[in-house]
Motif scaffolding. Structure first.
Motif, mmCIF file in Angstrom:
data_model
loop_
_atom_site.group_PDB
_atom_site.id
_atom_site.type_symbol
_atom_site.label_atom_id
_atom_site.label_comp_id
_atom_site.label_asym_id
_atom_site.label_seq_id
_atom_site.Cartn_x
_atom_site.Cartn_y
_atom_site.Cartn_z
ATOM 1 N N ALA A 61 22.819 15.868 5.213
ATOM 2 C CA ALA A 61 22.750 16.032 3.792
ATOM 3 C C ALA A 61 23.928 15.481 3.164
ATOM 4 N N LEU A 62 25.014 16.252 3.481
ATOM 5 C CA LEU A 62 26.341 15.846 3.098
ATOM 6 C C LEU A 62 26.620 14.503 2.989
ATOM 7 N N GLU A 63 26.639 13.976 4.053
ATOM 8 C CA GLU A 63 26.874 12.579 4.439
ATOM 9 C C GLU A 63 26.096 11.689 3.495
ATOM 10 N N LEU A 64 24.744 11.917 3.439
ATOM 11 C CA LEU A 64 23.995 10.799 2.573
ATOM 12 C C LEU A 64 24.353 10.989 1.032
ATOM 13 N N TRP A 65 24.561 12.231 0.828
ATOM 14 C CA TRP A 65 24.872 12.693 -0.807
ATOM 15 C C TRP A 65 26.287 11.815 -0.981
ATOM 16 N N HIS A 66 27.160 11.968 0.044
ATOM 17 C CA HIS A 66 28.493 11.266 -0.324
ATOM 18 C C HIS A 66 28.381 9.771 -0.508
ATOM 19 N N GLN A 67 27.555 9.248 0.290
ATOM 20 C CA GLN A 67 27.150 7.892 0.329
ATOM 21 C C GLN A 67 26.749 7.527 -1.080
ATOM 22 N N THR A 106 17.480 11.123 -1.619
ATOM 23 C CA THR A 106 16.090 11.704 -1.570
ATOM 24 C C THR A 106 16.344 12.310 0.004
ATOM 25 N N LEU A 107 16.743 11.556 1.078
ATOM 26 C CA LEU A 107 16.844 11.776 2.412
ATOM 27 C C LEU A 107 17.706 12.957 2.330
ATOM 28 N N GLY A 108 18.715 12.980 1.726
ATOM 29 C CA GLY A 108 19.731 14.117 1.705
ATOM 30 C C GLY A 108 19.206 15.328 1.288
ATOM 31 N N CYS A 109 18.382 15.352 0.352
ATOM 32 C CA CYS A 109 17.737 16.448 -0.245
ATOM 33 C C CYS A 109 16.795 17.130 1.001
ATOM 34 N N ARG A 110 16.021 15.954 1.661
ATOM 35 C CA ARG A 110 15.112 16.611 2.580
ATOM 36 C C ARG A 110 15.959 17.208 3.681
ATOM 37 N N HIS A 111 16.947 16.653 4.119
ATOM 38 C CA HIS A 111 17.828 17.108 5.428
ATOM 39 C C HIS A 111 18.412 18.636 4.887
ATOM 40 N N PHE A 112 18.658 18.619 3.747
ATOM 41 C CA PHE A 112 19.480 19.659 3.024
ATOM 42 C C PHE A 112 18.320 20.966 3.282
ATOM 43 N N HIS A 113 17.242 20.601 2.867
ATOM 44 C CA HIS A 113 16.246 21.846 2.903
ATOM 45 C C HIS A 113 15.355 21.821 4.056
ATOM 46 N N ASP A 144 12.761 19.656 4.579
ATOM 47 C CA ASP A 144 11.575 19.513 3.850
ATOM 48 C C ASP A 144 10.812 18.178 4.318
ATOM 49 N N ARG A 145 9.552 18.358 4.250
ATOM 50 C CA ARG A 145 8.521 17.469 4.595
ATOM 51 C C ARG A 145 8.753 16.500 5.853
ATOM 52 N N GLY A 146 8.655 17.522 6.916
ATOM 53 C CA GLY A 146 9.037 16.793 8.368
ATOM 54 C C GLY A 146 10.263 16.151 8.796
ATOM 55 N N PRO A 166 0.853 -1.110 0.086
ATOM 56 C CA PRO A 166 0.124 0.047 0.034
ATOM 57 C C PRO A 166 0.940 1.075 -0.130
ATOM 58 N N ALA A 167 0.379 2.291 -0.855
ATOM 59 C CA ALA A 167 1.039 3.517 -0.615
ATOM 60 C C ALA A 167 0.922 4.275 0.745
ATOM 61 N N PRO A 168 1.948 4.974 1.125
ATOM 62 C CA PRO A 168 2.207 5.462 2.384
ATOM 63 C C PRO A 168 1.079 6.593 2.490
ATOM 64 N N THR A 169 0.696 6.370 3.858
ATOM 65 C CA THR A 169 -0.646 7.015 4.386
ATOM 66 C C THR A 169 -0.232 8.619 4.749
ATOM 67 N N SER A 170 0.974 8.777 5.168
ATOM 68 C CA SER A 170 1.548 10.157 5.328
ATOM 69 C C SER A 170 2.996 10.703 5.023
ATOM 70 N N GLU A 171 3.145 11.563 5.090
ATOM 71 C CA GLU A 171 4.742 12.006 4.964
ATOM 72 C C GLU A 171 5.667 11.522 6.123
#
Length: 138
Positions: free
Chosen positions: A81-87, A62-69, A71-73, A36-41
């Motif tokens: 963000a940088l750590e996730l983008w480097h990974q 995706t999670l890196g972008c959300r941390h950088f900005h 965004d969305r909870g 099933p699709a996610p029900t919330s953010e």
């Protein structure tokens, strides 16, 4: 293109739209794994975090972008963000190379480093990214 946080697959917008039109039940299901699709953010973020734990480069980006900005909870955290983008970049994800190129070029959250920016943009282009920044260097 649309990232499926349940299984890590990417579907085109047409398939995502068709999935909504041709419902077999009242709930939306992933066309790949049938979850099933996610029900919330919050639910979506938790699924993305689970995908990060299993080494999904798209989820890391995706999670890196959300941390950088912030965004969305997801709380704003440039270092995370940088750590996730480097990974993700180490796993060959071109969009993460592009994002790293931008932050190094702008000096946003890191020391400005044009050489690193160029490196990441070139790696992103080689990996299938857009490469328009690389063209401007030549």
């Amino acid at each position: 293109m649309r990232y499926q946080s349940c299984c890590g697959k990417i579907i085109c917008c047409g398939c995502a739209h068709a999935n909504v039109i041709v419902k077999r039940s009242s709930e939306r299901l992933c066309p790949f794994c049938r979850d099933p699709a996610p029900t919330s953010e919050d639910d979506k973020v938790e699924r993305i975090k689970k995908r990060v734990e299993v080494g999904d480069a798209n989820a890391m980006h995706t999670l890196g972008c959300r941390h950088f900005h912030g965004d969305r909870g997801v709380p704003q955290d440039s270092n995370k963000a940088l750590e996730l983008w480097h990974q993700a970049a180490k796993l060959g994800w071109p969009e993460s190379h592009y994002s790293l190129g931008l932050v190094y070029f702008d000096g946003e959250g890191v020391e400005k480093d044009i050489k690193k920016a160029k490196y990441h943009w070139e790696q992103g282009a080689v990996g299938g990214g857009c490469g328009r920044e690389v063209q401007s260097w030549n």
